[in-house]
Design a protein around this motif. Structure first.
Motif, short mmCIF file in Angstrom:
data_model
loop_
_atom_site.label_atom_id
_atom_site.label_comp_id
_atom_site.label_asym_id
_atom_site.label_seq_id
_atom_site.Cartn_x
_atom_site.Cartn_y
_atom_site.Cartn_z
N ASN A 1 -12.71 4.99 4.55
CA ASN A 1 -11.25 5.12 4.45
C ASN A 1 -10.84 6.11 3.38
O ASN A 1 -9.71 6.60 3.39
CB ASN A 1 -10.64 3.75 4.16
N HIS B 1 -3.48 -5.99 2.65
CA HIS B 1 -3.56 -4.70 1.96
C HIS B 1 -4.88 -4.03 2.31
O HIS B 1 -5.93 -4.65 2.25
CB HIS B 1 -3.49 -4.93 0.45
N PRO B 2 -4.85 -2.73 2.69
CA PRO B 2 -6.10 -2.02 2.97
C PRO B 2 -6.93 -1.81 1.72
O PRO B 2 -6.42 -1.78 0.60
CB PRO B 2 -5.61 -0.69 3.55
N THR B 3 -8.23 -1.66 1.93
CA THR B 3 -9.16 -1.52 0.82
C THR B 3 -10.32 -0.62 1.23
O THR B 3 -10.57 -0.43 2.44
CB THR B 3 -9.69 -2.90 0.39
N VAL B 4 -11.04 -0.10 0.25
CA VAL B 4 -12.28 0.62 0.54
C VAL B 4 -13.47 -0.33 0.38
O VAL B 4 -14.61 0.08 0.56
CB VAL B 4 -12.46 1.87 -0.34
N ASN C 1 0.81 -1.22 0.00
CA ASN C 1 0.00 0.00 0.00
C ASN C 1 0.85 1.27 0.00
O ASN C 1 0.34 2.36 -0.21
CB ASN C 1 -0.96 0.01 1.19
N ARG D 1 -2.10 4.06 -0.12
CA ARG D 1 -3.26 3.91 -0.99
C ARG D 1 -3.96 2.59 -0.69
O ARG D 1 -3.42 1.72 -0.02
CB ARG D 1 -2.85 3.94 -2.47
N THR D 2 -5.19 2.47 -1.20
CA THR D 2 -5.93 1.22 -1.10
C THR D 2 -5.90 0.51 -2.45
O THR D 2 -5.54 1.09 -3.47
CB THR D 2 -7.39 1.48 -0.70
N ARG D 3 -6.29 -0.77 -2.44
CA ARG D 3 -6.53 -1.52 -3.68
C ARG D 3 -7.74 -2.42 -3.48
O ARG D 3 -8.07 -2.79 -2.36
CB ARG D 3 -5.30 -2.33 -4.08
N ASP D 4 -8.36 -2.79 -4.60
CA ASP D 4 -9.53 -3.65 -4.51
C ASP D 4 -9.13 -5.11 -4.64
O ASP D 4 -7.96 -5.44 -4.87
CB ASP D 4 -10.60 -3.25 -5.53
#
Length: 257
Positions: free
Chosen positions: A195, A185-188, A156, A211-214
Protein backbone atom coordinates in the motif's frame (compact mmCIF):
# COMPACT_ATOMS: atom_id res chain seq x y z
CA UNK A 1 -22.87 23.50 -3.66
CA UNK A 2 -19.37 22.63 -4.86
CA UNK A 3 -19.31 21.45 -8.47
CA UNK A 4 -18.29 17.91 -9.32
CA UNK A 5 -14.81 17.79 -10.89
CA UNK A 6 -14.73 14.93 -13.38
CA UNK A 7 -11.09 15.53 -14.34
CA UNK A 8 -9.49 14.44 -11.05
CA UNK A 9 -10.07 11.05 -9.40
CA UNK A 10 -11.96 11.30 -6.13
CA UNK A 11 -11.75 8.73 -3.37
CA UNK A 12 -15.50 8.25 -2.87
CA UNK A 13 -15.96 7.49 -6.58
CA UNK A 14 -12.87 5.24 -6.81
CA UNK A 15 -14.12 3.37 -3.73
CA UNK A 16 -17.52 3.03 -5.38
CA UNK A 17 -15.79 1.49 -8.41
CA UNK A 18 -13.94 -1.05 -6.28
CA UNK A 19 -17.28 -1.99 -4.71
CA UNK A 20 -18.81 -2.60 -8.14
CA UNK A 21 -20.89 0.59 -8.12
CA UNK A 22 -21.83 2.83 -11.03
CA UNK A 23 -21.40 6.29 -9.50
CA UNK A 24 -17.93 6.91 -10.90
CA UNK A 25 -16.27 8.36 -13.97
CA UNK A 26 -13.64 7.09 -16.38
CA UNK A 27 -10.90 8.96 -14.51
CA UNK A 28 -11.91 7.16 -11.30
CA UNK A 29 -11.94 3.76 -12.98
CA UNK A 30 -8.49 4.31 -14.45
CA UNK A 31 -7.17 5.27 -11.04
CA UNK A 32 -8.92 2.29 -9.45
CA UNK A 33 -7.34 -0.09 -11.96
CA UNK A 34 -3.88 1.42 -11.45
CA UNK A 35 -4.09 1.08 -7.68
CA UNK A 36 -5.40 -2.47 -7.97
CA UNK A 37 -2.40 -3.43 -10.13
CA UNK A 38 -0.04 -2.13 -7.42
CA UNK A 39 -2.11 -3.28 -4.44
CA UNK A 40 -4.33 -6.18 -5.57
CA UNK A 41 -5.97 -6.66 -2.18
CA UNK A 42 -7.64 -3.23 -2.32
CA UNK A 43 -10.92 -4.63 -3.67
CA UNK A 44 -11.01 -7.05 -0.74
CA UNK A 45 -10.35 -4.16 1.64
CA UNK A 46 -13.27 -2.22 0.17
CA UNK A 47 -15.62 -5.17 0.38
CA UNK A 48 -14.62 -6.09 3.92
CA UNK A 49 -15.07 -2.49 5.03
CA UNK A 50 -18.73 -2.59 3.94
CA UNK A 51 -19.28 -5.98 5.53
CA UNK A 52 -17.77 -4.71 8.77
CA UNK A 53 -20.27 -1.83 8.70
CA UNK A 54 -23.12 -4.31 8.49
CA UNK A 55 -21.82 -6.43 11.36
CA UNK A 56 -20.99 -3.44 13.53
CA UNK A 57 -24.39 -1.77 13.06
CA UNK A 58 -26.09 -5.12 13.62
CA UNK A 59 -24.29 -5.42 16.96
CA UNK A 60 -24.91 -1.81 17.94
CA UNK A 61 -28.61 -1.75 17.07
CA UNK A 62 -29.13 -5.27 18.39
CA UNK A 63 -27.11 -6.41 21.38
CA UNK A 64 -25.97 -2.92 22.40
CA UNK A 65 -29.43 -1.39 21.99
CA UNK A 66 -28.28 1.84 20.32
CA UNK A 67 -31.03 3.80 18.59
CA UNK A 68 -29.02 6.75 17.22
CA UNK A 69 -26.22 6.68 14.65
CA UNK A 70 -23.89 9.44 13.45
CA UNK A 71 -22.22 8.12 10.28
CA UNK A 72 -19.35 10.45 9.33
CA UNK A 73 -17.74 10.04 5.92
CA UNK A 74 -20.74 8.29 4.50
CA UNK A 75 -19.50 7.74 0.97
CA UNK A 76 -21.76 6.91 -1.95
CA UNK A 77 -24.90 4.88 -1.17
CA UNK A 78 -24.61 1.14 -1.66
CA UNK A 79 -26.23 -1.99 -0.23
CA UNK A 80 -26.67 -2.31 3.55
CA UNK A 81 -26.30 1.36 4.41
CA UNK A 82 -26.35 2.21 8.12
CA UNK A 83 -30.02 3.18 8.24
CA UNK A 84 -31.08 0.04 6.37
CA UNK A 85 -29.26 -2.26 8.79
CA UNK A 86 -30.25 -0.37 11.94
CA UNK A 87 -33.92 0.14 11.04
CA UNK A 88 -34.33 -3.48 10.03
CA UNK A 89 -33.48 -4.32 13.64
CA UNK A 90 -35.24 -1.36 15.26
CA UNK A 91 -37.46 0.70 12.93
CA UNK A 92 -37.39 3.73 15.27
CA UNK A 93 -33.63 4.19 14.83
CA UNK A 94 -32.44 7.69 13.96
CA UNK A 95 -29.51 8.07 11.57
CA UNK A 96 -27.54 11.13 10.48
CA UNK A 97 -25.13 10.84 7.56
CA UNK A 98 -22.27 13.34 7.18
CA UNK A 99 -20.12 13.93 4.10
CA UNK A 100 -18.78 16.86 2.09
CA UNK A 101 -18.42 15.20 -1.32
CA UNK A 102 -20.75 16.96 -3.79
CA UNK A 103 -21.54 13.67 -5.56
CA UNK A 104 -22.56 12.09 -2.24
CA UNK A 105 -24.80 15.11 -1.66
CA UNK A 106 -26.42 14.55 -5.06
CA UNK A 107 -27.20 10.98 -4.03
CA UNK A 108 -28.18 11.84 -0.46
CA UNK A 109 -31.86 11.25 -1.25
CA UNK A 110 -31.01 7.54 -1.43
CA UNK A 111 -29.77 7.80 2.14
CA UNK A 112 -32.90 9.53 3.38
CA UNK A 113 -35.34 6.67 2.85
CA UNK A 114 -36.36 5.93 6.41
CA UNK A 115 -38.81 3.58 8.03
CA UNK A 116 -42.00 5.43 9.06
CA UNK A 117 -41.06 5.05 12.71
CA UNK A 118 -37.48 6.31 12.35
CA UNK A 119 -35.62 9.30 10.89
CA UNK A 120 -32.66 9.79 8.56
CA UNK A 121 -30.93 13.07 7.79
CA UNK A 122 -27.92 14.22 5.78
CA UNK A 123 -25.43 16.89 6.88
CA UNK A 124 -23.12 18.49 4.31
CA UNK A 125 -20.05 19.05 6.50
CA UNK A 126 -16.34 18.30 6.71
CA UNK A 127 -15.01 16.05 9.48
CA UNK A 128 -12.35 18.69 10.14
CA UNK A 129 -15.15 21.00 11.38
CA UNK A 130 -16.60 19.06 14.29
CA UNK A 131 -18.78 21.96 15.42
CA UNK A 132 -20.61 21.93 12.07
CA UNK A 133 -20.98 18.15 12.20
CA UNK A 134 -22.49 18.25 15.68
CA UNK A 135 -24.68 21.26 14.97
CA UNK A 136 -26.16 19.61 11.91
CA UNK A 137 -26.58 16.26 13.63
CA UNK A 138 -28.34 17.97 16.52
CA UNK A 139 -31.36 18.58 14.29
CA UNK A 140 -32.08 14.85 14.41
CA UNK A 141 -30.15 13.26 17.26
CA UNK A 142 -30.65 13.68 21.01
CA UNK A 143 -27.17 14.01 22.50
CA UNK A 144 -28.53 13.22 25.94
CA UNK A 145 -29.09 9.64 24.74
CA UNK A 146 -26.43 7.17 23.50
CA UNK A 147 -25.14 7.66 19.96
CA UNK A 148 -23.02 5.34 17.84
CA UNK A 149 -20.41 7.46 16.07
CA UNK A 150 -19.35 5.65 12.90
CA UNK A 151 -15.96 6.73 11.50
CA UNK A 152 -15.34 4.08 8.87
CA UNK A 153 -12.58 5.01 6.45
CA UNK A 154 -12.65 8.71 7.33
CA UNK A 155 -9.77 9.39 9.74
CA UNK A 156 -7.33 8.36 7.00
CA UNK A 157 -8.22 11.68 5.32
CA UNK A 158 -7.09 13.63 8.39
CA UNK A 159 -3.38 13.73 7.72
CA UNK A 160 -2.19 15.26 11.00
CA UNK A 161 -2.15 12.88 13.97
CA UNK A 162 -2.81 15.56 16.56
CA UNK A 163 -5.77 16.92 14.61
CA UNK A 164 -7.20 13.44 14.09
CA UNK A 165 -6.96 12.74 17.81
CA UNK A 166 -8.62 16.04 18.64
CA UNK A 167 -11.49 15.34 16.24
CA UNK A 168 -12.16 11.98 17.84
CA UNK A 169 -11.89 13.45 21.34
CA UNK A 170 -14.41 16.21 20.54
CA UNK A 171 -16.90 13.74 19.08
CA UNK A 172 -16.58 11.37 22.05
CA UNK A 173 -16.93 14.29 24.45
CA UNK A 174 -20.17 15.35 22.74
CA UNK A 175 -21.95 12.02 23.29
CA UNK A 176 -23.07 10.61 26.65
CA UNK A 177 -21.99 7.55 28.59
CA UNK A 178 -23.18 4.38 26.86
CA UNK A 179 -22.34 5.75 23.40
CA UNK A 180 -20.07 3.91 20.99
CA UNK A 181 -17.30 4.73 18.54
CA UNK A 182 -16.59 2.52 15.51
CA UNK A 183 -13.45 3.03 13.42
CA UNK A 184 -11.88 1.42 10.38
CA UNK A 185 -8.53 2.62 9.06
CA UNK A 186 -6.11 1.42 6.35
CA UNK A 187 -2.65 0.31 7.38
CA UNK A 188 0.61 -0.98 5.94
CA UNK A 189 0.50 -3.68 8.61
CA UNK A 190 -1.50 -6.91 8.24
CA UNK A 191 0.12 -7.60 4.89
CA UNK A 192 -0.43 -4.08 3.54
CA UNK A 193 3.18 -3.21 2.73
CA UNK A 194 2.35 -2.81 -0.98
CA UNK A 195 0.00 0.00 0.00
CA UNK A 196 2.97 2.35 0.47
CA UNK A 197 3.68 2.78 -3.24
CA UNK A 198 0.00 2.62 -4.17
CA UNK A 199 -0.85 5.44 -1.78
CA UNK A 200 2.04 7.58 -2.98
CA UNK A 201 0.80 7.11 -6.55
CA UNK A 202 -2.76 7.98 -5.52
CA UNK A 203 -1.86 11.10 -3.53
CA UNK A 204 0.01 12.62 -6.49
CA UNK A 205 -3.00 12.27 -8.78
CA UNK A 206 -6.24 12.20 -6.77
CA UNK A 207 -8.12 13.95 -3.99
CA UNK A 208 -8.48 14.06 -1.10
CA UNK A 209 -5.08 12.85 0.03
CA UNK A 210 -5.00 9.77 2.22
CA UNK A 211 -2.68 8.09 4.73
CA UNK A 212 -2.26 4.90 6.73
CA UNK A 213 -1.78 4.42 10.48
CA UNK A 214 -0.46 1.56 12.55
CA UNK A 215 -2.16 -0.39 15.31
CA UNK A 216 -0.77 1.78 18.11
CA UNK A 217 -2.05 4.95 16.43
CA UNK A 218 -5.55 3.50 16.06
CA UNK A 219 -5.47 2.28 19.67
CA UNK A 220 -4.76 5.86 20.76
CA UNK A 221 -8.09 7.01 19.26
CA UNK A 222 -10.02 4.68 21.60
CA UNK A 223 -7.86 5.15 24.68
CA UNK A 224 -10.12 5.44 27.74
CA UNK A 225 -13.00 3.64 26.05
CA UNK A 226 -14.08 0.05 26.64
CA UNK A 227 -13.31 -2.08 23.60
CA UNK A 228 -16.00 -4.46 22.41
CA UNK A 229 -14.62 -7.97 21.95
CA UNK A 230 -12.53 -8.99 20.07
CA UNK A 231 -10.98 -5.53 20.32
CA UNK A 232 -8.79 -3.86 17.71
CA UNK A 233 -8.42 -6.37 14.91
CA UNK A 234 -8.39 -6.79 11.12
CA UNK A 235 -11.86 -5.83 9.85
CA UNK A 236 -12.95 -9.26 8.49
CA UNK A 237 -12.16 -10.84 11.86
CA UNK A 238 -14.41 -8.57 13.92
CA UNK A 239 -17.48 -10.65 14.88
CA UNK A 240 -16.72 -12.94 11.96
CA UNK A 241 -18.85 -15.97 11.24
CA UNK A 242 -16.13 -18.59 11.40
CA UNK A 243 -12.52 -18.21 10.27
CA UNK A 244 -11.62 -15.01 8.41
CA UNK A 245 -8.44 -13.92 6.68
CA UNK A 246 -6.65 -10.68 7.53
CA UNK A 247 -6.76 -7.64 5.27
CA UNK A 248 -4.79 -4.42 5.89
CA UNK A 249 -7.68 -2.59 7.52
CA UNK A 250 -7.87 -2.06 11.28
CA UNK A 251 -11.33 -2.12 12.87
CA UNK A 252 -12.59 -1.45 16.37
CA UNK A 253 -15.82 -0.73 18.23
CA UNK A 254 -15.57 0.85 21.67
CA UNK A 255 -18.03 2.01 24.34
CA UNK A 256 -17.84 5.25 26.29
CA UNK A 257 -18.02 4.34 30.00
Amino acid sequence: MTSIDKSVPHNARVWDYWLGGKDNFDVDRRMGDSIREMFPVISDVAGHSRRFLRRAVTYLAGEAGVRQFLDIGTGLPTANNTHEVAQKIEPSSRIVYVDNDPLVLVHARALLTSSPEGVTDYVDADVHHVDEVLSGAGRTLDFDQPVAVMMLGILNFVLDDEEAGQIVAELVEAVPSGSYLAITHPTVELGGEMNVLAMEFYNKRARPRIRTRDRAQIAAFVDGLDLVEPGLISAPQWHADGAAAEVPLWAVVARKP
